[in-house]
Design an enzyme around this catalytic site. Sequence first.
Site, mmCIF file in Angstrom:
data_model
loop_
_atom_site.group_PDB
_atom_site.id
_atom_site.type_symbol
_atom_site.label_atom_id
_atom_site.label_comp_id
_atom_site.label_asym_id
_atom_site.label_seq_id
_atom_site.Cartn_x
_atom_site.Cartn_y
_atom_site.Cartn_z
ATOM 1 N N GLU A 106 -1.296 -1.155 -8.596
ATOM 2 C CA GLU A 106 -2.003 0.040 -8.104
ATOM 3 C C GLU A 106 -1.468 1.338 -8.711
ATOM 4 O OE1 GLU A 106 -3.177 2.129 -3.830
ATOM 5 O OE2 GLU A 106 -1.426 0.815 -3.945
ATOM 6 N N GLU B 36 -8.584 2.817 3.613
ATOM 7 C CA GLU B 36 -7.175 3.194 3.581
ATOM 8 C C GLU B 36 -7.071 4.724 3.601
ATOM 9 O OE1 GLU B 36 -3.158 1.763 1.197
ATOM 10 O OE2 GLU B 36 -4.700 2.887 0.131
#
Length: 267
Positions: free
Chosen positions: A148, A246
Amino acid sequence: MSYTLNCSILLTELPLLQRADAAKQAGFDSVEFWWPFGEAAPSGKQVDEFLASLANAGVQLDGLNFFAGDMPAGDRGLVSWLGRESEFKDNVDAVVAIAEATGCKAFNALYGNRIEGADPAAQDALALENLVAAAQGVAKVGGTVLIEPVSGTEAYPLKTAAQALAVVEAVKAQGEGNIALLADFYHLSVNGDDVAAVIEAHAKDFGHIQIADAPGRGAPGTGDLPLQDWIKRSRELGYTGNVALEYKQEAATAFDWLQSASSSAAV
């Protein structure tokens, strides 16, 4: 549209072991967590309590982070952290055990910050070694390691999709194919990446998608990002996984935007 709820950034008004049930009550059938323990190798009792919270709620664990250190203090992963190699190895074993118990298949391995005084090349060499080991570990359960790009931490070296994909390709070159980009549209956007171009080039190979709006990292509709357009295009180009929520917002209003979303974006 299938959404999964990140219970490490949402529902934080509740104790961690109550969040899976709260997610279910809010209409979600799957959840994800950052590493839900304070250490790389939690006790059996801690793991059993976490697993019971998922089972009792009746939700699927859709994603899990490897231990990332003390994130409130600014840590962002052990993958490239020289001197913590054995800790990461122990964590891989713990992650695999949870995966075996839950059927979880997606595992975010935060790369780790640059360490002052350390050789970046040495950190990258360690990261490659650790990621190969992580990929081999989760392969036992049919899992995929996720890489990520992250914003908000200057010392974190992976800020763009291209930087993360270079790591993905380096691991694949070692013979481990179960590794992929985690496309967090919020992080990519605020770091200045061309998210639409990333989607066009790589959506079919995304390992996971996470969303939050920008500015602010709030719920969709609180900022300016065309999140639904990006999700739709990713689907058109072959992404088949869930989309993880998120973002930061109090539980009382966190899911109001879903009420007005189109039926194609229903939970």
